[in-house]
Design an enzyme around this catalytic site. Structure first.
Site, mmCIF file in Angstrom:
data_model
loop_
_atom_site.group_PDB
_atom_site.id
_atom_site.type_symbol
_atom_site.label_atom_id
_atom_site.label_comp_id
_atom_site.label_asym_id
_atom_site.label_seq_id
_atom_site.Cartn_x
_atom_site.Cartn_y
_atom_site.Cartn_z
ATOM 1 C CG ASP A 290 43.021 49.862 46.107
ATOM 2 O OD1 ASP A 290 42.586 50.919 46.957
ATOM 3 O OD2 ASP A 290 43.060 48.965 46.419
ATOM 4 C CG ASP B 185 39.948 51.801 51.732
ATOM 5 O OD1 ASP B 185 40.967 51.649 51.581
ATOM 6 O OD2 ASP B 185 38.858 51.040 51.224
ATOM 7 C CB CYS C 252 35.678 28.698 25.642
ATOM 8 S SG CYS C 252 35.966 30.407 25.655
ATOM 9 C CB CYS D 175 37.425 33.682 23.957
ATOM 10 S SG CYS D 175 38.978 32.811 24.587
ATOM 11 C CB CYS E 143 39.118 28.724 23.680
ATOM 12 S SG CYS E 143 39.607 28.933 25.496
#
EC number: 2.4.2.48
Lengths: 500, 500
Positions: free
Chosen positions: B87, B122, B273, B275, B278
């Protein structure tokens, strides 16, 4: 002493604590099936994953270990120090028609091996049995259950009352009622495996409701419910425990569980899961493993999916958003969607739903007008008494409660002698004075082309409410314009407040 | 040479491969934001998790490293050997109004640091800007973008065309068209962060559609889309990439992602969760960690949720069930539900939808009559020519295709000179001869109280079809009885086949 403590509830679901001789089990609980002789995913692994209870088969234990099991106890046999539930051969009866043991002997054996949650030798009705034979099976199960209680006397174990009857609701009710009378504290609903395999979720739901009606407070176990789609449905209807060997059976069959059902490992292109198995292996690695190793890894993955599903349901109960969760889940399969349509008529869902919830509830589409919170609110609004003769109705804005809005203040200034109300397709007419009570000020609704014909409860609420007034003025949006027509109201419709 | 290869598609979503100087990126891709100076979750960890592309900020890199970055290159600066997007300071412009660098200098710098996917400097429109100022910002962005191309000349880098205009659809279209003309191959839609924070998903959807209409084939990146609810929506509408720092920002704010949104860590009672974070920590452990450690662990968890969401969406595309997935997801928030209502009118969803799918599609409720497969089928049925003068219509059973059913054979035996068709609320009239084409024989539908007034496409299809015949007999269920009334059919209604 038997202790089952309900800590939170939503719909008919409960988060509870069941005390057993080997520790407290938090419910809803998934109870993995463990094979007493050739278990491949170790019980240590199950315990470490957080499963505080397992179920194993006492009949196989008897045949394979005999006296050794009596001496060592079932906990030692399976190497597990949490709560152990024991099935008694009912599964074998269902599969092979009979077992070579009598109910009294089986009961004594389960007592001898110190099972925490033993099950009398039942005669499962399965599914698709004609009425007369189902009735006979129920009678046999009740007889065996009474005999079991007579044999075992008073123990610390929690003996399970096996409710049979399958799709014959009156048999299920009879079965539950009789077992309750005998003194069973924990009930188990058998054996809807075939129902679930055929995705006949609506029949399953009716069966659960039939049993729960008779024994609303007792904890209920559901036999063989190990499909990720069944869990939210069963919990919402009041099942507190469910066992299954699905994690292993599916793994052996190459089936990988996902929150939306099962997929063949062959059909997967990605591993859409972040469990420890899937985040440490690629799909290619998993496929490339030798048979046994792959089965174990997929079984572990399946256990993670089941665990996550139960935890997500529990969190939804705590959040007060179980209705939303179940309705979202219903879109995982068309037949699950059929089952949840029944929710609008299940009265018992209201008793477990809290009167107030911390978080806003969500309204999406017509079925949501039937959720317990909305039913309750419409009753409160119907009982609302106003001393005014004039009524003004105004559409709901995004700001809650209605009495705190600019629209409300403006209307009161213009017509100080009028009763002012707002309205919502989901909740009906909302008198300003009670617009802060739950859930009038605690909901977020989808705003898009709701049509009055989809909201009969709204039309009813509107008709009844306006009866109390001599003069009715409505600031009408599209929805209300059509609703006023449908209800044949004698009312003045205006476009905005300035026309009052 | 620029290569973007679409491998599979469903709705406007694509599974594709984007070739960059640092490897192939599989899309849809979540692109984690990496801070060039103080990144806490290491880029090595991101790579290991499977993120093959990251985005970092070239403006901050310029200010902090200057010539050092030119010498070492951006990959060395952030320690990452995959694809790097940069960016250019647009975010800073949005936040602070301006940056202290000119577009040409910025472009040269991005070239110097060997960014794989650089973005011209931009001037983001954000959200809520009045039309005139938005127009001015778009003009500035277009000017900067042309200047950038002029400065950098021909390189291997994939320069991004930054599409601005926000909620002003004509500006978005103008912006996309002009950037396409300049030769940009990859487009990026900016910057709907405020939209997403306000959950204005419907506006976001309109903005994406406005851009995609102009540049249907080019890959599209969506800036700042890191909320789990946004991903399925954005992908279904044709976004191929999306970046966000949400995983870290949310973690710093104590917010834990779930597939249905975010929850404050304080409000969780369970970790719903599995994952690696977790499943290796309890909620208590996670809460008890010191601040920095907890932020990193929650950030990692959030990355796992985002990864799993993208993988689930990809798998849904492969399964041909993205429509089902998006509609299910929509029930995670009432405002997401508003956004997906637009799907019925978005023509471009059809072009990406395969003509045939391996797995059955699911039909649930009225919105599903508008899915591309159903639209296509109704067109095919409308074009169907029959030489018969008599027509018999028969309800759909569970067996597919209709011509293989007992009902069909029975009707043909009784009325050999009749054209026989079945019917489905979702698909309309299904001539037996084409009852095996997709999806007439490849769907599973919820059967419960569908009402003809909810299926205008059905009434239309019915009216048009019967016109071709002199005599119409209908074996009518409840649905068809009402539909025949609504369509004012001149037809004979019978209860069952025996009455033919």
């Amino acid at each position: 002493m038997f202790v089952f403590e309900v800590r939170y509830s939503d719909l008919a679901a409960r988060v509870g604590r069941l005390e057993t001789p080997h520790g407290v089990v938090e419910t809803p609980a998934f109870v993995p099936v463990v094979h007493p002789v050739r278990q491949t995913v170790s019980t240590q692994f199950l315990k470490k994953m957080g499963f505080g209870i397992v179920i194993t088969n006492a009949y196989i234990t008897l045949r394979h270990y005999g006296d050794e099991a009596r001496r060592r106890g079932i906990h030692d046999i399976i190497g597990y120090d949490g709560a152990v539930m024991t099935d008694s051969g009912g599964y074998q009866v269902l599969e092979y028609g009979s077992v070579e043991v009598e109910p009294a002997a089986m009961a004594q054996f389960e007592k001898d091996i110190r099972s925490d949650i033993p099950i009398p030798l039942d005669k499962p009705t399965g599914y698709g049995l004609d009425y007369e034979r189902a009735k006979e099976y129920v009678a046999t199960t009740l007889k065996n259950s009474q005999e079991t209680l007579d044999v075992v006397g008073n123990t610390d174990a929690i003996w399970v009352g096996p409710v049979q009857g399958a799709e014959h609701s009156d048999l299920v009710e009879h079965s539950a009622r009789e077992l309750g009378r005998m003194g069973f504290k924990l009930m188990a609903l058998g054996s809807p495996v075939e129902l679930m395999e055929a995705y006949e979720f609506a029949t399953l739901a009716r069966m659960i409701v039939a049993a729960k009606k008779v024994i609303p407070a007792k904890p209920v176990h559901l036999f063989g419910a190990g499909h990720p789609l069944t869990i939210p449905l069963a919990v919402a209807l009041g099942c507190d425990m469910f066992d299954s060997a699905s994690y292993m059976l599916y793994a052996k069959d190459g089936r990988y569980m996902t929150p939306n059902g099962t997929v063949r490992l062959d059909e997967l292109v990605y591993l859409p899961c972040q469990c420890p198995v899937c985040s440490s292996h690629s799909l290619q690695e998993l496929r490339g493993m030798n048979g046994d190793e792959r089965v174990i890894e997929v079984a572990k993955h399946n256990l993670h999916v089941l665990k996550a599903e139960v935890d997500a349901v529990k969190q939804a109960i705590m959040d007060g958003r179980l209705w939303e969760y179940v309705m979202q889940k219903a879109r995982a399969h068309p037949k699950l969607m059929e089952a949840v349509q029944l929710f609008k008529d299940i009265e018992m869902l209201e008793s477990g739903t809290p009167l107030f919830k911390e978080r806003a509830i969500f309204f999406y589409d017509p079925i949501d007008q039937h959720r317990p919170e909305a039913k309750r609110f419409r009753r409160a609004a119907a009982g609302f008494q106003s001393s005014k003769k004039k009524l003004v109705l105004c559409p709901e804005g995004e700001v809650h409660p209605f009495y705190s809005t600019r629209s409300y203040r403006e209307i009161v200034k213009r017509l100080p002698d009028a009763q002012v109300c707002s309205y919502s397709p989901f909740l009906g007419i909302i008198p300003a004075e009670i617009s802060d009570i739950f859930p009038a000020a605690h909901n977020l609704a989808t705003r898009y082309g709701h049509r009055p014909e989809d909201y009969p409860t709204f039309i009813e609420s509107l008709k009844e409410f306006v009866k109390k007034f001599e003069q009715v003025t409505i600031i009408a949006d599209d929805f209300m314009e059509q609703a006023a027509k449908a209800a044949r109201l004698n009312a003045r419709l205006v476009n905005d407040i300035s026309a009052l």
